[in-house]
Every structure is written in C-alpha cells, then in structure tokens.
Design a protein around this motif. Structure first.
Motif, PDB file in Angstrom:
ATOM      1  N   THR A  45      53.365  43.615  96.644  1.00 35.66           N
ATOM      2  CA  THR A  45      52.334  44.071  96.266  1.00 35.66           C
ATOM      3  C   THR A  45      52.313  44.321  94.522  1.00 35.66           C
ATOM      4  OG1 THR A  45      52.671  46.769  95.468  1.00 35.66           O
ATOM      5  CG2 THR A  45      51.354  45.287  97.806  1.00 35.66           C
ATOM      6  N   GLY A  46      53.394  44.691  93.816  1.00 33.88           N
ATOM      7  CA  GLY A  46      53.101  44.467  92.403  1.00 33.88           C
ATOM      8  C   GLY A  46      53.680  45.755  91.583  1.00 33.88           C
ATOM      9  N   LEU A  47      53.586  46.895  93.074  1.00 36.95           N
ATOM     10  CA  LEU A  47      54.074  48.389  92.108  1.00 36.95           C
ATOM     11  C   LEU A  47      55.063  48.904  92.884  1.00 36.95           C
ATOM     12  CD1 LEU A  47      50.084  48.979  93.009  1.00 36.95           C
ATOM     13  CD2 LEU A  47      50.894  48.313  90.920  1.00 36.95           C
ATOM     14  N   HIS A  48      54.591  49.480  92.195  1.00 34.48           N
ATOM     15  CA  HIS A  48      56.114  50.997  92.934  1.00 34.48           C
ATOM     16  C   HIS A  48      55.233  52.297  93.155  1.00 34.48           C
ATOM     17  CE1 HIS A  48      58.372  47.720  90.742  1.00 34.48           C
ATOM     18  NE2 HIS A  48      59.324  48.513  91.195  1.00 34.48           N
ATOM     19  N   ASN A  49      56.258  53.005  94.167  1.00 37.73           N
ATOM     20  CA  ASN A  49      55.123  54.657  94.131  1.00 37.73           C
ATOM     21  C   ASN A  49      56.239  55.104  92.753  1.00 37.73           C
ATOM     22  OD1 ASN A  49      58.241  54.981  95.269  1.00 37.73           O
ATOM     23  ND2 ASN A  49      56.672  55.193  97.430  1.00 37.73           N
ATOM     24  N   ASP A  50      56.108  56.982  93.685  1.00 35.12           N
ATOM     25  CA  ASP A  50      56.347  57.145  91.886  1.00 35.12           C
ATOM     26  C   ASP A  50      57.260  57.195  92.133  1.00 35.12           C
ATOM     27  OD1 ASP A  50      53.992  57.517  90.732  1.00 35.12           O
ATOM     28  OD2 ASP A  50      53.641  59.832  91.830  1.00 35.12           O
ATOM     29  N   GLY A  83      44.222  51.895 103.291  1.00 31.82           N
ATOM     30  CA  GLY A  83      43.083  52.427 104.211  1.00 31.82           C
ATOM     31  C   GLY A  83      42.263  52.632 103.770  1.00 31.82           C
ATOM     32  N   ASP A  84      41.200  52.948 103.206  1.00 37.25           N
ATOM     33  CA  ASP A  84      39.888  53.028 102.823  1.00 37.25           C
ATOM     34  C   ASP A  84      39.915  53.125 101.109  1.00 37.25           C
ATOM     35  OD1 ASP A  84      38.809  53.200 105.323  1.00 37.25           O
ATOM     36  OD2 ASP A  84      38.019  55.101 104.587  1.00 37.25           O
ATOM     37  N   ASP A  85      41.445  53.861 100.347  1.00 38.85           N
ATOM     38  CA  ASP A  85      41.443  53.167  99.147  1.00 38.85           C
ATOM     39  C   ASP A  85      42.443  51.691  99.045  1.00 38.85           C
ATOM     40  OD1 ASP A  85      40.770  56.077  98.883  1.00 38.85           O
ATOM     41  OD2 ASP A  85      42.749  56.970 100.176  1.00 38.85           O
ATOM     42  N   ARG A  86      41.565  51.670  97.290  1.00 38.69           N
ATOM     43  CA  ARG A  86      42.511  50.535  97.113  1.00 38.69           C
ATOM     44  C   ARG A  86      44.005  50.905  96.307  1.00 38.69           C
ATOM     45  NH1 ARG A  86      39.987  46.251  95.046  1.00 38.69           N
ATOM     46  NH2 ARG A  86      41.351  45.964  93.377  1.00 38.69           N
ATOM     47  N   LEU A  87      45.213  50.087  96.543  1.00 36.80           N
ATOM     48  CA  LEU A  87      46.966  50.483  96.427  1.00 36.80           C
ATOM     49  C   LEU A  87      46.823  51.078  95.216  1.00 36.80           C
ATOM     50  CD1 LEU A  87      49.006  50.670  98.218  1.00 36.80           C
ATOM     51  CD2 LEU A  87      49.620  48.378  96.665  1.00 36.80           C
ATOM     52  N   VAL A  88      45.914  50.993  94.005  1.00 37.54           N
ATOM     53  CA  VAL A  88      46.697  51.687  92.712  1.00 37.54           C
ATOM     54  C   VAL A  88      46.557  53.148  93.218  1.00 37.54           C
ATOM     55  CG1 VAL A  88      46.316  49.317  91.396  1.00 37.54           C
ATOM     56  CG2 VAL A  88      43.777  50.646  92.007  1.00 37.54           C
ATOM     57  N   ASP A  89      45.360  53.682  93.479  1.00 34.62           N
ATOM     58  CA  ASP A  89      44.979  55.190  94.098  1.00 34.62           C
ATOM     59  C   ASP A  89      45.944  55.756  95.005  1.00 34.62           C
ATOM     60  OD1 ASP A  89      42.524  54.729  92.333  1.00 34.62           O
ATOM     61  OD2 ASP A  89      41.088  53.904  94.174  1.00 34.62           O
ATOM     62  N   CYS A  90      46.525  54.804  95.320  1.00 35.90           N
ATOM     63  CA  CYS A  90      47.746  55.843  96.861  1.00 35.90           C
ATOM     64  C   CYS A  90      49.352  55.155  95.848  1.00 35.90           C
ATOM     65  CB  CYS A  90      47.764  54.996  97.481  1.00 35.90           C
ATOM     66  SG  CYS A  90      46.288  55.155  98.223  1.00 35.90           S
ATOM     67  N   ILE A  91      49.430  55.144  94.379  1.00 37.93           N
ATOM     68  CA  ILE A  91      51.055  54.939  93.450  1.00 37.93           C
ATOM     69  C   ILE A  91      51.736  56.122  94.310  1.00 37.93           C
ATOM     70  CG2 ILE A  91      50.234  52.428  93.159  1.00 37.93           C
ATOM     71  CD1 ILE A  91      50.501  54.473  90.740  1.00 37.93           C
ATOM     72  N   ASP A  92      50.479  57.410  94.074  1.00 35.28           N
ATOM     73  CA  ASP A  92      52.051  58.548  94.178  1.00 35.28           C
ATOM     74  C   ASP A  92      52.101  59.241  95.327  1.00 35.28           C
ATOM     75  OD1 ASP A  92      48.723  58.803  94.462  1.00 35.28           O
ATOM     76  OD2 ASP A  92      49.242  61.601  94.299  1.00 35.28           O
ATOM     77  N   CYS A  93      51.669  58.147  96.894  1.00 33.79           N
ATOM     78  CA  CYS A  93      52.362  58.333  98.041  1.00 33.79           C
ATOM     79  C   CYS A  93      53.967  58.089  98.254  1.00 33.79           C
ATOM     80  CB  CYS A  93      51.337  57.623  98.593  1.00 33.79           C
ATOM     81  SG  CYS A  93      49.659  58.222  98.706  1.00 33.79           S
ATOM     82  N   GLN A  94      54.105  58.850  99.332  1.00 38.38           N
ATOM     83  CA  GLN A  94      55.634  58.510  99.695  1.00 38.38           C
ATOM     84  C   GLN A  94      55.554  57.492 101.225  1.00 38.38           C
ATOM     85  OE1 GLN A  94      56.831  61.776 101.497  1.00 38.38           O
ATOM     86  NE2 GLN A  94      57.275  63.257  99.330  1.00 38.38           N
ATOM     87  N   VAL A  95      56.468  56.064 101.208  1.00 41.94           N
ATOM     88  CA  VAL A  95      56.326  55.258 102.155  1.00 41.94           C
ATOM     89  C   VAL A  95      56.838  56.277 103.229  1.00 41.94           C
ATOM     90  CG1 VAL A  95      57.451  53.229 102.518  1.00 41.94           C
ATOM     91  CG2 VAL A  95      56.981  53.328 100.512  1.00 41.94           C
ATOM     92  N   VAL A  96      56.852  56.136 104.412  1.00 39.18           N
ATOM     93  CA  VAL A  96      56.970  57.113 105.389  1.00 39.18           C
ATOM     94  C   VAL A  96      58.216  55.625 106.391  1.00 39.18           C
ATOM     95  CG1 VAL A  96      56.465  58.659 104.970  1.00 39.18           C
ATOM     96  CG2 VAL A  96      55.272  57.503 106.061  1.00 39.18           C
ATOM     97  N   GLY A  97      57.679  54.622 106.596  1.00 37.40           N
ATOM     98  CA  GLY A  97      58.016  53.862 106.939  1.00 37.40           C
ATOM     99  C   GLY A  97      57.260  52.642 106.868  1.00 37.40           C
TER     100      GLY A  97
END
Length: 108
Positions: A45-50, A83-97
């Motif tokens: 995606t070009g993004l990293h989470n926290d 889900g219902d959010d653009r990915l940039v709004d979810c970058i504080d989320c954790q990857v669980v699988g």
C-alpha cells in the motif's frame, strides 16, 4: 512517489496447517508448481502501521483502542481501504494476520 512492491501467497498452502503436510521454509517448490495461477499477488500500500510493519492487501487490522477487527486491506477504485475506512485512517491499527491464514477474524 510510492514504492511498488508485491508479496505472493502460494495458494496450495491455503487451508493446510503448516507442519501437517508442508514445512514452511523447508519445502522446495518444484518448477511445475510455479505457475502463476497458483499464486495470489498482494500489492504493497505504500504505508506502514505504527509498529513499522508494511501494509499489504489482505492484511487483517485490529484497532488497539477498541480491540475490534477493522477488516482486511483491499484495493478499490479510489485507493486502499480497510472495512469502511480509508487505509490512511487505520495506520494506528495492528496487523493480526492476513486473509489467507486468519479468515476466522473476518467471519463475524
């Protein structure tokens, strides 16, 4: 400019427990198993989470504030969503699988 990368999921491993019939990392995939239809490509995606993890299509994200699964990262016409959010709004989320290994997270 966004870095273009992909990861590939080897479909024959889907629905198989590693160790039961396959040894991940020790399994040699023969030439005839390398046909493109046996792989599913997932775009970066070009993004990293926290935590610094690269986010790819198919990653399942958990909102650490609520403890709920947000959804799986997917590409739509206008960008990456979870889900219902653009990915940039979810970058504080954790990857669980990912959607291949942890489908039970998406069944609710």
């Amino acid at each position: 400019m966004r870095e273009i990368k992909f990861r590939a999921w080897h479909k024959p491993f889907k629905d198989n427990d590693f160790g039961a019939g396959y040894k991940y990392g020790n399994n040699v995939i023969s030439f005839h198993d390398m046909s493109p239809e046996k792989y599913e490509l997932e775009q970066y995606t070009g993004l990293h989470n926290d935590d610094g993890a690269e986010l790819y299509e198919g990653d399942i994200l958990l909102d650490p504030d609520t403890g709920y699964i947000v959804g799986a990262v997917e590409y739509r016409e206008d960008g990456f969503w979870c889900g219902d959010d653009r990915l940039v709004d979810c970058i504080d989320c954790q990857v669980v699988g990912n959607a291949h290994e942890r489908l039970e997270y998406l069944e609710d």
